[in-house]
Design an enzyme around this catalytic site. Structure first.
Site, mmCIF file in Angstrom:
data_model
loop_
_atom_site.group_PDB
_atom_site.id
_atom_site.type_symbol
_atom_site.label_atom_id
_atom_site.label_comp_id
_atom_site.label_asym_id
_atom_site.label_seq_id
_atom_site.Cartn_x
_atom_site.Cartn_y
_atom_site.Cartn_z
ATOM 1 N N ARG A 223 0.896 -0.897 -0.193
ATOM 2 C CA ARG A 223 -0.100 -0.357 0.187
ATOM 3 C C ARG A 223 0.946 1.168 0.076
ATOM 4 N NH1 ARG A 223 -3.736 -2.946 -1.924
ATOM 5 N NH2 ARG A 223 -5.701 -2.829 -0.591
ATOM 6 N N HIS A 271 -1.117 1.334 -10.001
ATOM 7 C CA HIS A 271 -1.862 0.493 -9.292
ATOM 8 C C HIS A 271 -2.606 -1.391 -9.833
ATOM 9 C CE1 HIS A 271 -4.354 -0.251 -4.771
ATOM 10 N NE2 HIS A 271 -3.602 -1.305 -5.102
#
Length: 308
Positions: A223, A271
């Protein structure tokens, strides 16, 4: 009884088609066409709200529409409603593809060659055999183990860091915060696959990055909040990091003025290291329905004491 989807509108019709194909006998609804909220037993959502049970009083299981669950405030979820991660084998395969690419790009100095191409420089860099390159994985869950198994045949020296002891193919597992500096000190390439929890937020800060060997490579597919991004830029500028391949960020996309966009030692991707595969996610839900009927434990239930 029905399954309600209320996550990404752009994916909604793919979810409807998957359920129609794989489980046509089930009633599937798409928000905002909820119908009678009392019919909703299973909810697929990106996040929860404080009035979840008030809205859906007969809810049995909440499914995360993404692989992670750090976007959920677990304190808002009633204890009797399990939160389940939609992780299937295809996700692990997709993630390992990305990490293998990233590790090989750092191992073979592809970012440096990209910078040389931009500058019209033709120069060979020394080749280091894989057997002399030390690659470490932070977070040895299902994805971390799959990454280690994919890298093992390439001949790298492998290690892992985890909160508890795990087997590392051909290498050593470092355990707990007290062993983190020693783990980092022997990582020529560091791969972050940790879950995001209060304990891991900002874990890769200046102090930890300074434990790495000079010129180390960084791959972040965990993350964005695991990294203190200003400290990563500093480490790149000072040579502590020789290159970084980053797929997740504190803000996505990063603001236009962010130094990552133009840094010659950074490769950014939006991402995409791994995403929920809808057919596989529906298969997880269907298997959990069968397990529920048999009274068996559900797959991929989040341990709320750990946050993942």
């Amino acid at each position: 009884m029905c399954i309600l989807y209320m996550a990404w509108p752009s994916d909604a019709e793919q979810w409807r088609a998957a359920f129609a194909r794989l489980a046509p006998e089930l009633e599937f609804r798409l928000a905002p066409d909820i119908g009678d909220p009392g019919d909703v037993r299973y909810l697929i959502a990106w996040e929860s709200s404080a009035d979840l049970i008030e809205r859906f009083p007969n809810l049995r299981v909440l499914y995360s529409a993404g692989a992670g669950v750090d976007q959920f405030d677990l304190s808002l979820l009633p204890a009797h409603v399990p939160l389940v991660r939609l992780v299937d084998p295809a996700m692990a395969s997709i993630m390992t593809e990305y990490v293998q690419f990233a590790v090989l790009a750092l191992h073979r100095d592809i970012l440096s060659y990209r910078a040389q191409q931009t500058a019209r420089v033709w120069a060979e860099l020394p080749i280091i055999p894989a057997a002399r390159r030390r690659v470490g994985v932070m977070g040895i869950g299902n994805l971390g183990l799959a990454v280690l198994e994919r890298l093992h045949p390439l001949g790298f020296q492998l290690s892992g860091w985890n909160r508890s002891e795990k087997a590392v193919p051909g290498g050593r597992c470092y355990v707990g915060m007290e062993q983190l500096p020693a783990f980092l000190a022997q990582c020529d390439i560091l791969i972050n696959l940790l879950p995001l929890t209060p304990q891991t937020t900002g874990i890769l800060n200046r102090e930890r990055l300074d434990c790495l060997p000079m010129g180390a490579g960084l791959v972040n597919v965990g993350r964005g909040a695991h990294l203190v991004e200003a400290d990563v830029v500093r480490a790149l500028d000072e040579g502590r990091l020789g290159g970084a391949i980053l797929d997740v960020f504190e803000q996505e996309p990063p603001p236009p003025e962010h130094p990552f966009w133009s840094h010659p030692k950074v490769l950014m991707t939006p991402h995409v290291a791994s995403t929920v595969q809808i057919d596989g996610a529906v298969s997880v839900i269907l298997e959990n329905l069968r397990r529920e009927r048999r009274g068996d434990a559900l797959l991929n239930v989040v341990d709320r004491s750990r946050g993942y």
